[in-house]
Design an enzyme around this catalytic site. Structure first.
Site: not given
Lengths: 259, 209
Positions: A11, A130
């Site tokens: 990330d 997601d």
């Protein structure tokens, strides 16, 4: 036989690799180029870089990160986060990324998937989904709901139907993140992963929840995932990639290792 | 100078970087003259069959590539670049390929996951300079939905199994094609490219004698 892939996920925020729980409480874990090189040397099969700020002015930072990473890597890597146009994708691929991952913009404009697949080929179009278990008051049942905007916005979309739709639209791969298990290190969402892996013909990368090597084995075997995305347990050196692969091989899971 | 053919799409940086690391000067181009001046050519593995052929026709490099093939110049096709060497593809049924190798390109059967995406072992059917020091059964990186079917099987040097047997290393004279991405296949991929670069150099010194 095709090896199951182990994919460290980095990330990236403002050019640094960070890690949090449920997309919050971020900690700095290192420089993207250094981490990328280290993971390649350890035997990572692929890497994913997710730009978790993805504000307009920070897109250039990520393109720069992709360029620097491409200089050192001889394994494929994907860039995701805030991608919404053919031009943006073209820039990232020219910078040296092999695939891009689209999420929010794929939901808002599903045609984007087809446009990207026709222009650059399905093999470089990853659709990230997601997902969170949600209670539907009307039917009094829980279902897997798709969330966008970094997990902040519910869409009311059913994840299984959406996965099948992105396949029809031309996606080459699905990156499936369970928001319920992400960052918890309590294991992947096996039933969600298996459900979707059985419903599509394109590869599924499972994400969210790796805490032990047992979890990787479970999602690749029972969960039928083609690849496992891993972050914390490698970033914090709980395990190394060779340890993970040796463990999986003992369980009879095909992995890429030197004999 | 090695010319990397630019179809106007996708990531050409990785293959360019890989060759530069091996000490080669690289030029990404779709200019027929620059291509003709190159000591060797890469047909890279990005985009789709129809779009790549369209772009090459528009930039008038198809006849140059054919002439270079006839002259025995080293040419390496990677992934889609391998498929372009054939006569036709199910990906764009109306489009004619470069037709340097007789045969066709087919869609992978739906009995398995498509695209064939990830690391798979490859096996060699015979010895050849480009696979020197690469043992049997090493992993290479694949990302494709179509595979080649040559009319004459004797050009197949290496194969891989993915429910069907896929020809993954193909060779006719100084023309080579690989279905995997050597520039994305870590150590063994770099070894393959190193062998190719060495073969170009020995080819050049042979011709200048």
């Amino acid at each position: 036989m095709l090896a199951k892939r182990i994919i460290p996920c980095l990330d990236v925020k403002e050019g640094r690799v960070v890690k949090g729980v449920h997309f919050e409480n971020l900690r700095d874990v290192g420089d993207p180029v250094e981490l990328a090189k280290r993971y390649e040397e350890e035997g990572a099969d692929e890497l994913v870089f997710l730009d978790i700020t993805a504000s307009y002015e920070q897109r250039e930072i990520m393109i720069h990160v992709a360029e620097k990473v491409a200089e050192v890597l001889t394994i494929p890597f994907t860039v995701g986060g805030g991608i919404g146009s053919v031009e943006h994708v073209s820039k990232l691929l020219k910078a040296g990324a092999d695939k891009v991952s689209i999420n929010t913009q794929a939901v808002l404009n599903p045609n984007l998937i087809t446009e990207l697949a026709e222009r650059f080929g399905s093999q470089c179009v990853v659709v990230a989904i997601d997902v969170k278990r949600t209670w539907d008051r009307i039917t009094s049942r829980s279902y897997w709901e798709v969330f966008i905007n970094g997990g902040r916005t519910p869409t009311g979309k059913d994840a299984v139907a959406w996965a099948q739709q992105v396949e029809r639209l031309g996606a080459g791969e699905i990156l499936l993140t369970s928001m319920d298990t992400d960052g918890t290190q309590s294991g992947y969402d096996i039933s969600l992963t298996r459900k979707i892996a059985e419903k599509v013909k394109i590869p599924v990368i499972a994400s969210g929840g790796a805490g032990k090597l047992e979890h990787l084995a479970a999602v690749l075997q029972e969960g039928k995932a083609d690849a496992a995305l891993v972050a914390s347990i490698f970033h914090y050196r709980h395990y190394t990639i060779p340890e993970a692969k040796a463990f999986l091989r003992k369980r009879g899971i095909p992995v890429r290792m030197e004999d | 100078m090695i010319a990397i053919v630019d179809y106007g799409i996708g990531n050409l940086r990785s293959i360019a970087k890989a060759l530069e690391r091996l000490g080669k000067t690289v030029e990404v181009t779709n200019d027929p003259e620059r291509l003709g001046a190159a000591e060797a050519v890469i047909l890279p593995g990005v985009g789709s069959f129809g779009e790549a052929m369209d772009n090459m026709e528009k930039s008038q490099i198809v006849p140059v590539l054919r002439r270079m093939f006839d002259d025995g110049k080293p040419i390496l096709g990677i992934c889609l670049g391998l498929q372009l060497l054939f006569e036709r593809s199910q990906e764009a049924p109306k489009k004619k390929g470069l037709a340097l190798i007789p045969g066709e390109v087919r869609k992978l059967p739906p009995t398995t996951k498509v695209p064939h995406m990830g690391w798979n072992r490859i096996y060699f059917k015979r010895q050849a300079p480009l696979i020197e020091n690469i043992p049997q059964g090493r992993f290479f990186y694949f990302a494709h939905s179509f595979y080649v079917l040559p009319e004459d099987e004797s050009c197949v040097v290496g194969i891989c199994n993915y429910n069907v047997t896929i020809p993954v290393v193909v060779n006719v004279g100084n023309l080579w094609g690989v279905q995997f991405h050597p520039e994305k296949s870590a150590t063994w991929g770099m070894k393959f490219l190193e062998n190719w670069v060495r073969s170009i150099d020995s080819n050049a010194s042979y011709s200048s004698d």
